[in-house]
Design an enzyme around this catalytic site. Sequence first.
Site, PDB file in Angstrom:
ATOM      1  N   LEU A  59       0.849  -1.184   0.000  1.00 16.00           N
ATOM      2  CA  LEU A  59       0.000   0.000   0.000  1.00 16.00           C
ATOM      3  C   LEU A  59       0.888   1.238   0.000  1.00 16.00           C
ATOM      4  CD1 LEU A  59      -2.689  -0.941   2.713  1.00 16.00           C
ATOM      5  CD2 LEU A  59      -2.913  -1.112   0.224  1.00 16.00           C
ATOM      6  N   ASP A  60       0.446   2.287  -0.695  1.00 11.98           N
ATOM      7  CA  ASP A  60       1.171   3.553  -0.682  1.00 11.98           C
ATOM      8  C   ASP A  60       1.203   4.132   0.728  1.00 11.98           C
ATOM      9  OD1 ASP A  60       1.449   3.377  -3.417  1.00 11.98           O
ATOM     10  OD2 ASP A  60      -0.262   4.683  -3.850  1.00 11.98           O
ATOM     11  N   LYS A  61       2.129   5.036   0.940  1.00 15.22           N
ATOM     12  CA  LYS A  61       2.284   5.667   2.254  1.00 15.22           C
ATOM     13  C   LYS A  61       0.987   6.307   2.729  1.00 15.22           C
ATOM     14  CE  LYS A  61       5.063   9.054   4.790  1.00 15.22           C
ATOM     15  NZ  LYS A  61       6.241   9.976   4.737  1.00 15.22           N
TER      16      LYS A  61
END
Length: 236
Positions: A59-61
């Site tokens: 997952l992206d930040k």
Amino acid sequence: MIAQNKTENGYFSLVSENEHFVVINKQPGINFHSEDGEFGVVVAVEKFLNIKLYSVHRLDKMTSGLLLLAKSSQVANGLSELFKAQQVQKYYLAIADKKPKKTQGLIKGGMDKSRRSMWKLTRNQDNLAITQFFSYALGEGKRLFIVKPKTGKTHQIRVALKSVGSAICGDPIYATETAHQYDRGYLHAYQIQFNYLGQDHQFSVMPESGVEFLSDACQQKLLELGNCDGLHWPKL
């Protein structure tokens, strides 16, 4: 399984654990991998459980929500194959403050590198990204998106919604002019389902932070919608 559990060290909450894998609810603003002297969410879970874990997807930040971590390289390979074969159904929540060009449908195109760390959607069929969505008015100019990515490309959902005129609220890359107005990036991995070794697994977790996600309008709409798998997704 629907879970709301205690957040550990601000990084994650534990949703489920079995002999093969761990399911967590990643908090927003947390890196996936360790960088800049701070450990990422994978290391945080390893430290909490005192075991070695293996990445399956990421997952992206800015993105919160459901994340699978395998307990062995063999399990990681098996789960990764499910993702590659598009046998894992994933559903995301997003909130935007601009009405999309279309309120539901399919977003399809090639993902190409753009300037800085951005990606863009093109008519090129290389690195193809396929995303389905429904959107719902929440009032005060906000719209809730239920997004089902068929592929799993970097920044896929963020780029897809930007392409229909509805960049995600708080997105520091694709909604730079207004990102500072929001308390987080409004993208959340909400539900996931798959079959592993003959056993069906289904997990769902509500966002634990974000004024817009926690608003009465958003909570009521999610209650009305129920299981995302039950929406009328067109066959691709």
